[in-house]
Enzyme design. Structure first.
Site, PDB file in Angstrom:
ATOM      1  N   ASP A 169      55.186 -22.195  28.007  1.00 26.52           N
ATOM      2  CA  ASP A 169      54.444 -23.093  28.896  1.00 26.52           C
ATOM      3  C   ASP A 169      54.426 -24.529  28.372  1.00 26.52           C
ATOM      4  OD1 ASP A 169      53.720 -21.176  30.781  1.00 26.52           O
ATOM      5  OD2 ASP A 169      51.848 -20.676  29.755  1.00 26.52           O
ATOM      6  N   ARG A 180      39.052 -23.107  20.409  1.00 21.89           N
ATOM      7  CA  ARG A 180      39.281 -24.130  21.439  1.00 21.89           C
ATOM      8  C   ARG A 180      38.511 -25.433  21.220  1.00 21.89           C
ATOM      9  NH1 ARG A 180      44.000 -22.195  22.186  1.00 21.89           N
ATOM     10  NH2 ARG A 180      44.292 -20.745  23.895  1.00 21.89           N
ATOM     11  N   ASP A 199      39.956 -20.687  28.801  1.00 20.65           N
ATOM     12  CA  ASP A 199      40.375 -21.714  27.848  1.00 20.65           C
ATOM     13  C   ASP A 199      40.347 -23.118  28.445  1.00 20.65           C
ATOM     14  OD1 ASP A 199      40.688 -20.021  25.686  1.00 20.65           O
ATOM     15  OD2 ASP A 199      42.713 -19.445  26.297  1.00 20.65           O
ATOM     16  N   SER A 234      50.808 -12.846  27.287  1.00 16.28           N
ATOM     17  CA  SER A 234      50.251 -14.132  26.879  1.00 16.28           C
ATOM     18  C   SER A 234      49.482 -13.895  25.585  1.00 16.28           C
ATOM     19  CB  SER A 234      49.327 -14.656  27.982  1.00 16.28           C
ATOM     20  OG  SER A 234      48.517 -15.680  27.455  1.00 16.28           O
TER      21      SER A 234
HETATM   22  N1  ARG Z   1      39.942 -13.356  26.741  1.00 15.47           N
HETATM   23  C1  ARG Z   1      39.829 -14.152  25.558  1.00 15.47           C
HETATM   24  C2  ARG Z   1      39.015 -15.376  25.829  1.00 15.47           C
HETATM   25  O1  ARG Z   1      38.745 -15.706  26.939  1.00 15.47           O
HETATM   26  C3  ARG Z   1      41.179 -14.469  24.967  1.00 15.47           C
HETATM   27  C4  ARG Z   1      41.933 -15.542  25.666  1.00 15.47           C
HETATM   28  C5  ARG Z   1      43.282 -15.725  25.078  1.00 15.47           C
HETATM   29  N2  ARG Z   1      43.924 -16.914  25.577  1.00 15.47           N
HETATM   30  C6  ARG Z   1      45.206 -16.991  25.910  1.00 15.47           C
HETATM   31  N3  ARG Z   1      45.624 -18.133  26.338  1.00 15.47           N
HETATM   32  N4  ARG Z   1      46.014 -15.967  25.825  1.00 15.47           N
HETATM   33  O2  ARG Z   1      38.621 -16.033  24.909  1.00 15.47           O
END
Ligand code: ARG
Length: 426
Positions: A34, A115, A144, A196
């Site tokens: 991405d 994050r 995110d 992902s």
């Molecule tokens: N579900 C988790 C969260 O919301 C993990 C997210 C992982 N992010 C990703 N871009 N694969 O924090």
């Protein structure tokens, strides 16, 4: 004015960039598909310069020189690689440990904790490199985007944000096609499993692709860190975790820094198949999602911390803290790192963790991490009292019947009244 049909997306938030005003972009770059496609796409679509930023939060096995080289090859003006492991451990994971940070009963928040730090560094670097806009690769379906954007606009209300993946109409196949057309190498090849992934020293998550089929158990190709518990050693390993004021400071009696301690705990956990979580999660944006987590270090350290807290806290502290832990985890999950309530809660966490010193032995065996021995100078535990001595000292069994009579008084009265009423009713 943008050409008709090009950037026609109406702005819904004040911080969304006007395409004509985008001059230089700070791109949060991971080296994945991405953000690599974005690096090119932003240059082409916006005619903007791109400065890349890659943050090292201890992603296992990542080669940051390779990531940097890739960004430069794709036309970045510069690619900063910031090693933020110490800051991540001390400013984000330490409070998380003190708060037993866990969302939804299984997610130790590693992405959610990373994050706000990544976004803070993005604001810093964007200012240093005279960027007017920050770009990230989050989709419009996840948490995110919420975490990154809310942090950026909290720290710098004048900063603009673009999130191309949220707007462009490319799926994975189209992105791979775009990458091929523009000579962008695809990590792991185009045959790599379609998950992902996000990871740092506190854990690794996999989402998407076949994981979305809730009727199926996880495929073997999901897990890259933690051994299949069925293949784990046949004899257990006991790991002694030492804490001072709620912070883990030693393993098996050897003092070490937090980053090293987490890495060492993770290694042991991985070997013993510890920390695999198959989780249905309520996202902040309404969707439910299935995540597969590998969280060996968090599983060991949080289990040990909870055990030690239980041993040294009063019944009142322990009952109260559970609800505060829950609040804390929710704020972090929901992307509100800068919400003042989080700081208020941290003050309580610090205060109650003053007493959380001692050692917990965690037995690692075939996927399980279980406390099997405990010691603390602050334990509210007296072997003599626990052994029901008749000494009549601090604890007198003779006093128990009186206690029971008073303790149950209101409940007994209420029960009696209800019974009387029921008898009267026809
Ligand atoms: N579900 C988790 C969260 O919301 C993990 C997210 C992982 N992010 C990703 N871009 N694969 O924090």
């Amino acid at each position: 004015m943008p050409e008709p049909g090009r950037h026609t997306i109406a702005r819904t938030a004040s911080y969304e960039a006007d395409p004509d005003e985008v001059g230089r972009v700070l791109l949060l770059y991971s080296g994945g598909l991405d953000t690599s496609v974005m690096l090119k796409w932003i240059q082409d679509e916006y005619g903007a310069e791109v400065v890349a930023l890659t943050v090292n939060l201890g992603q296992p096995g990542e080669d940051f020189d390779v990531v940097r080289g890739k960004a430069m090859d794709l036309g970045a003006l510069e690619c900063y690689v910031v090693d933020a492991r110490e800051e991540f451990a001390h400013e984000y994971l330490k409070p998380a440990i003190k708060a037993n940070g866990m969302y939804g009963g299984g997610y130790p928040l590693f992405t959610a904790l990373g994050r706000p730090l990544i976004a803070k560094l993005a604001v810093q670097k964007a200012r240093e490199a005279s960027c007017d806009t920050i770009a990230h690769g989050c989709t419009g379906k996840g948490n995110d985007q919420v975490r990154i954007e809310s942090t950026v606009i909290a720290l710098d209300p004048s900063m603009k944000i673009i999130a191309p993946v949220r707007g462009w109409q490319m799926g994975r196949e189209e992105e791979i096609e775009y990458a091929r057309r523009h000579g962008i190498p695809v990590k792991g090849g185009t045959e790599a499993p379609p998950y992902s992934i996000d990871d740092n020293i506190w854990g690794r998550s996999s989402e998407g692709g076949p994981i979305e089929d809730l009727g199926e158990p996880p495929r073997d190709d999901v897990f890259e860190l933690v051994a299949d518990p069925r293949d784990a050693p046949d004899s257990p390993q006991d790991l002694r975790v030492g804490f001072e004021h709620g912070v883990p400071v030693a393993l098996d009696g050897e003092s070490m820094g937090l980053v090293e301690l987490i890495e060492r705990a993770a290694e042991a956990g991985c070997r013993h198949g510890v920390g695999i979580v198959d989780h249905i999660e309520d996202r902040i944006v309404g969707l439910k999602v299935r995540d597969l987590y590998e969280v060996p270090a968090a599983e060991i350290i949080l289990t040990a911390h909870r055990e030690l807290e239980k041993l040294v806290g009063t019944i009142h502290q322990n009952r109260f803290k559970r609800s505060l832990d829950e609040q804390w985890a929710f704020l972090v999950y929901a992307g509100l790192w800068y919400e003042p309530l989080r700081e208020n809660l941290d003050a309580y966490m610090d205060s109650v963790n003053e007493q959380v010193s001692g050692e917990i032995v965690i037995r690692l065996f075939k996927g399980r991490a279980m406390a099997v021995a405990r010691s603390s100078p602050n334990a509210l535990y007296d072997e003599e009292l626990a052994g029901f001595s008749q000494s009549g000292g601090l604890f007198s069994q003779q006093a128990s019947p009186g206690f029971i009579e008073l303790w149950s008084l209101q409940s007994r009265m209420a029960h009696g009244i209800r019974r009387r009423r029921e008898k009267k009713e026809p």
